[in-house]
Motif scaffolding. Structure first.
Motif, PDB file in Angstrom:
ATOM      1  N   SER A 158       0.830  -1.215   0.000  1.00 16.83           N
ATOM      2  CA  SER A 158       0.000   0.000   0.000  1.00 16.83           C
ATOM      3  C   SER A 158       0.864   1.266   0.000  1.00 16.83           C
ATOM      4  O   SER A 158       2.038   1.199  -0.387  1.00 16.83           O
ATOM      5  N   GLU A 174       9.922   1.816  -3.982  1.00 15.28           N
ATOM      6  CA  GLU A 174       9.082   1.905  -5.197  1.00 15.28           C
ATOM      7  C   GLU A 174       8.899   3.399  -5.476  1.00 15.28           C
ATOM      8  O   GLU A 174       9.388   3.921  -6.465  1.00 15.28           O
ATOM      9  N   ASP A 227       3.251  -7.752 -10.473  1.00 20.89           N
ATOM     10  CA  ASP A 227       2.607  -6.844  -9.514  1.00 20.89           C
ATOM     11  C   ASP A 227       1.074  -6.955  -9.566  1.00 20.89           C
ATOM     12  O   ASP A 227       0.494  -7.740  -8.812  1.00 20.89           O
ATOM     13  N   ASP A 228       0.436  -6.175 -10.438  1.00 24.15           N
ATOM     14  CA  ASP A 228      -1.029  -6.153 -10.553  1.00 24.15           C
ATOM     15  C   ASP A 228      -1.398  -6.220 -12.036  1.00 24.15           C
ATOM     16  O   ASP A 228      -1.833  -5.223 -12.632  1.00 24.15           O
TER      17      ASP A 228
END
Ligand code: ADE
Ligand code: ZN
Length: 336
Positions: free
Chosen positions: A167, A197, A275-276
């Motif tokens: 998050s 990141e 990742d996503d």
């Protein structure tokens, strides 16, 4: 896509299962669970996947997760990912899940866990993909909330290899979770954390020194600290890099400006991950392909990235070695 990349035996080490929710499944589940979506069509949803930074993505990602309600929904989500991974010769996957984005909405930890875990077991049996599970704490929430989540995970600790941290990075340093990670390690969990990141290299040092992580998730901002680069190379602390994610979230302006090759050349244990993928435009093979094209990686470098993925995994040494042998064989036969 390049057949060499698709068929390359590989491990995926940075994948949020909620980030594999394709708009098609999102609409199916919204209908099944009678949930109103803020989009009227799949193409409208895809148009909204236009992010400026990590936070603008997270807002949409958590909203998407709201359609996940029943154990079967988590099963269907995970099964769809595994089927896709099988087509890209993923041999082993270590997936993150975010229990707090579900328990906050009144969904039981057990519902989330059972759906994901049952699908992973089916994937191992039917698709031959081995797996590990990593439970993540949402760092924008408090340490006390993370502790509650850790306690919910304890009954399942034999099947959860590690705890992670994800998050909103900026303003939520690893130090905030030091006590929780201490407790998790006492309970036998390994640790990983998203760091560097968007956050400064100091967050990577904290993840190493305070959370005692086995891997850094992302870690691309390590390039700004020469001592850190030296340490990561010497200790071979792996980075789970996610190139398409970094472009979508504007960590780098363009894929040509990504520092993956630079990090590899500096001797770091770099891996490629998705990742996503439902939000960032590609699964693991598309991520390999994107960096190969943009950074001109040769087949030896692509092979090295796949080898790193097995080396950096939480597999037993013997299993790692046999997967690397399979990879070596593939490389000998298929490289030009
Ligand atoms: N949760 C899902 N994807 C994430 C990312 N790239 N960074 C931080 N948290 C995340
Ligand atoms: Zn991530």
């Amino acid at each position: 896509m390049d057949n060499f990349i698709v068929g390359l035996p590989k491990a995926e080490l940075h994948l949020h299962i909620e980030g594999t929710l394709e708009p098609e499944l999102m609409f199916t589940l919204a209908e099944r669970n009678k949930i109103k979506l803020p989009f009227h069509s799949i193409s409208e949803a895809k148009q909204a996947y236009n992010f400026n930074n990590l936070q603008s993505f997270l807002d949409i990602y958590y909203q998407g997760s709201n359609v996940l309600q029943q154990e079967q929904d988590f099963y269907d989500l995970t099964w769809a990912y595994l089927q896709k991974a099988a087509t890209q010769n993923v041999k082993h996957t270590e997936i993150f899940f975010d229990p707090q984005s579900h328990t906050e909405r009144g969904i039981a930890f057990e519902t989330v866990y059972q759906g994901i875990y049952r699908a992973l077991q089916a994937g191992q049996k039917e698709l031959g993909i081995s797996f590990q599970l990593i439970v993540c704490f949402l760092r924008h929430l408090s340490a006390a909330e993370a502790l509650k989540t850790l306690e919910m995970a304890l009954p399942y600790k034999e099947t959860i290899i590690a705890v992670g941290l994800d998050s909103s990075e900026q303003g939520n340093p690893p130090a905030k979770f030091q006590a929780i990670f201490d407790r998790a390690r006492k309970e036998g969990f390994l640790t990983v954390a998203h760091a560097g990141e968007e956050g400064a290299p100091a967050y990577i040092w904290e993840a190493i020194n305070l959370l005692h992580v086995s891997r850094i998730d992302h870690g691309v901002r390590s390039i700004e600290d020469q001592d850190l680069i030296k340490y990561l190379a010497e200790q071979q602390i792996p980075l789970t890099v996610c190139p398409l994610s970094n472009i979508k979230l504007k960590v780098f302006e363009t894929i040509e400006k990504h520092n993956l090759k630079q990090l590899l050349d500096l001797g770091l244990c770099v891996t490629v991950n998705s990742d996503d993928p439902a939000y960032f435009g590609g699964y693991i093979a598309e991520n390999y392909q994107a960096v190969q094209d943009a950074l001109n990686l040769n087949q030896t470098e692509i092979y090295q990235l796949a080898k790193n993925s097995f080396q950096a995994s939480f597999l037993q040494l013997e299993t790692k070695q046999s997967l690397i042998t399979e990879l070596d064989h593939y490389y000998q036969i298929n490289s030009n």
